[in-house]
Write a protein that holds these residues in place. Sequence first.
Motif, PDB file in Angstrom:
ATOM      1  N   GLN A  15       0.834  -1.203   0.000  1.00  0.00           N
ATOM      2  CA  GLN A  15       0.000   0.000   0.000  1.00  0.00           C
ATOM      3  C   GLN A  15       0.869   1.253   0.000  1.00  0.00           C
ATOM      4  O   GLN A  15       0.545   2.227  -0.679  1.00  0.00           O
ATOM      5  CB  GLN A  15      -0.928  -0.004   1.219  1.00  0.00           C
ATOM      6  CG  GLN A  15      -1.929   1.121   1.223  1.00  0.00           C
ATOM      7  CD  GLN A  15      -2.904   1.047   0.075  1.00  0.00           C
ATOM      8  OE1 GLN A  15      -3.395  -0.022  -0.266  1.00  0.00           O
ATOM      9  NE2 GLN A  15      -3.191   2.157  -0.541  1.00  0.00           N
ATOM     10  N   ALA A  16       1.969   1.243   0.728  1.00  0.00           N
ATOM     11  CA  ALA A  16       2.868   2.395   0.753  1.00  0.00           C
ATOM     12  C   ALA A  16       3.481   2.646  -0.621  1.00  0.00           C
ATOM     13  O   ALA A  16       3.588   3.796  -1.067  1.00  0.00           O
ATOM     14  CB  ALA A  16       3.969   2.188   1.795  1.00  0.00           C
ATOM     15  N   VAL A  17       3.871   1.580  -1.295  1.00  0.00           N
ATOM     16  CA  VAL A  17       4.430   1.726  -2.644  1.00  0.00           C
ATOM     17  C   VAL A  17       3.368   2.254  -3.601  1.00  0.00           C
ATOM     18  O   VAL A  17       3.640   3.137  -4.416  1.00  0.00           O
ATOM     19  CB  VAL A  17       5.015   0.382  -3.140  1.00  0.00           C
ATOM     20  CG1 VAL A  17       5.337   0.430  -4.618  1.00  0.00           C
ATOM     21  CG2 VAL A  17       6.252   0.027  -2.339  1.00  0.00           C
ATOM     22  N   GLN A  18       2.161   1.734  -3.485  1.00  0.00           N
ATOM     23  CA  GLN A  18       1.072   2.195  -4.346  1.00  0.00           C
ATOM     24  C   GLN A  18       0.764   3.674  -4.086  1.00  0.00           C
ATOM     25  O   GLN A  18       0.571   4.449  -5.022  1.00  0.00           O
ATOM     26  CB  GLN A  18      -0.180   1.349  -4.113  1.00  0.00           C
ATOM     27  CG  GLN A  18      -1.321   1.694  -5.040  1.00  0.00           C
ATOM     28  CD  GLN A  18      -2.529   0.806  -4.808  1.00  0.00           C
ATOM     29  OE1 GLN A  18      -2.584   0.054  -3.842  1.00  0.00           O
ATOM     30  NE2 GLN A  18      -3.486   0.888  -5.693  1.00  0.00           N
ATOM     31  N   ASP A  19       0.741   4.089  -2.835  1.00  0.00           N
ATOM     32  CA  ASP A  19       0.498   5.496  -2.501  1.00  0.00           C
ATOM     33  C   ASP A  19       1.603   6.392  -3.057  1.00  0.00           C
ATOM     34  O   ASP A  19       1.330   7.479  -3.576  1.00  0.00           O
ATOM     35  CB  ASP A  19       0.385   5.678  -0.992  1.00  0.00           C
ATOM     36  CG  ASP A  19      -0.874   5.050  -0.413  1.00  0.00           C
ATOM     37  OD1 ASP A  19      -1.796   4.712  -1.186  1.00  0.00           O
ATOM     38  OD2 ASP A  19      -0.920   4.886   0.821  1.00  0.00           O
ATOM     39  N   ALA A  20       2.850   5.948  -2.951  1.00  0.00           N
ATOM     40  CA  ALA A  20       3.974   6.733  -3.479  1.00  0.00           C
ATOM     41  C   ALA A  20       3.876   6.856  -4.993  1.00  0.00           C
ATOM     42  O   ALA A  20       4.144   7.926  -5.563  1.00  0.00           O
ATOM     43  CB  ALA A  20       5.298   6.084  -3.076  1.00  0.00           C
ATOM     44  N   LEU A  21       3.480   5.784  -5.649  1.00  0.00           N
ATOM     45  CA  LEU A  21       3.320   5.809  -7.100  1.00  0.00           C
ATOM     46  C   LEU A  21       2.214   6.780  -7.512  1.00  0.00           C
ATOM     47  O   LEU A  21       2.381   7.570  -8.445  1.00  0.00           O
ATOM     48  CB  LEU A  21       3.033   4.408  -7.630  1.00  0.00           C
ATOM     49  CG  LEU A  21       2.815   4.285  -9.136  1.00  0.00           C
ATOM     50  CD1 LEU A  21       4.064   4.701  -9.895  1.00  0.00           C
ATOM     51  CD2 LEU A  21       2.421   2.868  -9.492  1.00  0.00           C
ATOM     52  N   GLN A  22       1.095   6.743  -6.806  1.00  0.00           N
ATOM     53  CA  GLN A  22      -0.002   7.650  -7.123  1.00  0.00           C
ATOM     54  C   GLN A  22       0.405   9.103  -6.884  1.00  0.00           C
ATOM     55  O   GLN A  22       0.062   9.985  -7.678  1.00  0.00           O
ATOM     56  CB  GLN A  22      -1.236   7.299  -6.304  1.00  0.00           C
ATOM     57  CG  GLN A  22      -1.904   6.013  -6.739  1.00  0.00           C
ATOM     58  CD  GLN A  22      -3.035   5.607  -5.813  1.00  0.00           C
ATOM     59  OE1 GLN A  22      -3.222   6.187  -4.746  1.00  0.00           O
ATOM     60  NE2 GLN A  22      -3.798   4.603  -6.231  1.00  0.00           N
ATOM     61  N   ALA A  23       1.139   9.355  -5.820  1.00  0.00           N
ATOM     62  CA  ALA A  23       1.607  10.714  -5.549  1.00  0.00           C
ATOM     63  C   ALA A  23       2.549  11.172  -6.661  1.00  0.00           C
ATOM     64  O   ALA A  23       2.469  12.323  -7.112  1.00  0.00           O
ATOM     65  CB  ALA A  23       2.307  10.771  -4.192  1.00  0.00           C
ATOM     66  N   ARG A  24       3.420  10.288  -7.093  1.00  0.00           N
ATOM     67  CA  ARG A  24       4.357  10.630  -8.165  1.00  0.00           C
ATOM     68  C   ARG A  24       3.604  10.934  -9.460  1.00  0.00           C
ATOM     69  O   ARG A  24       3.951  11.865 -10.186  1.00  0.00           O
ATOM     70  CB  ARG A  24       5.348   9.475  -8.370  1.00  0.00           C
ATOM     71  CG  ARG A  24       6.355   9.715  -9.432  1.00  0.00           C
ATOM     72  CD  ARG A  24       7.212  10.899  -9.083  1.00  0.00           C
ATOM     73  NE  ARG A  24       8.013  11.270 -10.216  1.00  0.00           N
ATOM     74  CZ  ARG A  24       9.123  11.943 -10.119  1.00  0.00           C
ATOM     75  NH1 ARG A  24       9.557  12.331  -8.942  1.00  0.00           N
ATOM     76  NH2 ARG A  24       9.796  12.243 -11.175  1.00  0.00           N
ATOM     77  N   GLU A  25       2.560  10.154  -9.741  1.00  0.00           N
ATOM     78  CA  GLU A  25       1.768  10.400 -10.948  1.00  0.00           C
ATOM     79  C   GLU A  25       1.075  11.760 -10.868  1.00  0.00           C
ATOM     80  O   GLU A  25       1.018  12.486 -11.867  1.00  0.00           O
ATOM     81  CB  GLU A  25       0.745   9.288 -11.147  1.00  0.00           C
ATOM     82  CG  GLU A  25       1.366   7.971 -11.567  1.00  0.00           C
ATOM     83  CD  GLU A  25       0.388   6.815 -11.558  1.00  0.00           C
ATOM     84  OE1 GLU A  25      -0.743   6.965 -11.052  1.00  0.00           O
ATOM     85  OE2 GLU A  25       0.766   5.739 -12.053  1.00  0.00           O
ATOM     86  N   ARG A  26       0.565  12.129  -9.682  1.00  0.00           N
ATOM     87  CA  ARG A  26      -0.071  13.441  -9.530  1.00  0.00           C
ATOM     88  C   ARG A  26       0.950  14.564  -9.711  1.00  0.00           C
ATOM     89  O   ARG A  26       0.664  15.581 -10.354  1.00  0.00           O
ATOM     90  CB  ARG A  26      -0.742  13.548  -8.161  1.00  0.00           C
ATOM     91  CG  ARG A  26      -2.006  12.732  -8.046  1.00  0.00           C
ATOM     92  CD  ARG A  26      -2.794  13.085  -6.790  1.00  0.00           C
ATOM     93  NE  ARG A  26      -2.027  12.931  -5.565  1.00  0.00           N
ATOM     94  CZ  ARG A  26      -1.969  11.822  -4.838  1.00  0.00           C
ATOM     95  NH1 ARG A  26      -2.666  10.766  -5.196  1.00  0.00           N
ATOM     96  NH2 ARG A  26      -1.249  11.771  -3.738  1.00  0.00           N
ATOM     97  N   VAL A  27       2.149  14.383  -9.166  1.00  0.00           N
ATOM     98  CA  VAL A  27       3.198  15.393  -9.312  1.00  0.00           C
ATOM     99  C   VAL A  27       3.588  15.533 -10.779  1.00  0.00           C
ATOM    100  O   VAL A  27       3.750  16.648 -11.289  1.00  0.00           O
ATOM    101  CB  VAL A  27       4.423  15.033  -8.444  1.00  0.00           C
ATOM    102  CG1 VAL A  27       5.633  15.863  -8.814  1.00  0.00           C
ATOM    103  CG2 VAL A  27       4.089  15.185  -6.976  1.00  0.00           C
ATOM    104  N   ASP A  28       3.743  14.406 -11.462  1.00  0.00           N
ATOM    105  CA  ASP A  28       4.111  14.461 -12.877  1.00  0.00           C
ATOM    106  C   ASP A  28       3.032  15.155 -13.703  1.00  0.00           C
ATOM    107  O   ASP A  28       3.334  15.935 -14.604  1.00  0.00           O
ATOM    108  CB  ASP A  28       4.365  13.052 -13.415  1.00  0.00           C
ATOM    109  CG  ASP A  28       5.651  12.447 -12.892  1.00  0.00           C
ATOM    110  OD1 ASP A  28       6.490  13.201 -12.341  1.00  0.00           O
ATOM    111  OD2 ASP A  28       5.820  11.220 -13.015  1.00  0.00           O
TER     112      ASP A  28
END
Length: 77
Positions: free
Chosen positions: A44-57
């Motif tokens: 879940q932490a990895v998935q949250d980090a990925l989603q945050a990165r996608e929003r930043v991008d």
Amino acid sequence: MTALLAALWSRIGGWAATVLAGAGAVLALLAVGRRQGRVEAERQAVQDALQARERVDAASAEYRADGAAERLRAGRF
């Protein structure tokens, strides 16, 4: 006295072994559950980090697309 203790142990020994085996099984299930919980939390932490990165991008791409970065560099903002 020893015979009395041996007779007592022969009656209690089976019960004690059963209780210890049951306690061991419960502890093993708890350990498996904790391990699965830890793996799920990491996933879940990895998935949250990925989603945050996608929003930043996405926000960064939008910022670059509207020319704001170029206006800031040129001092025309």
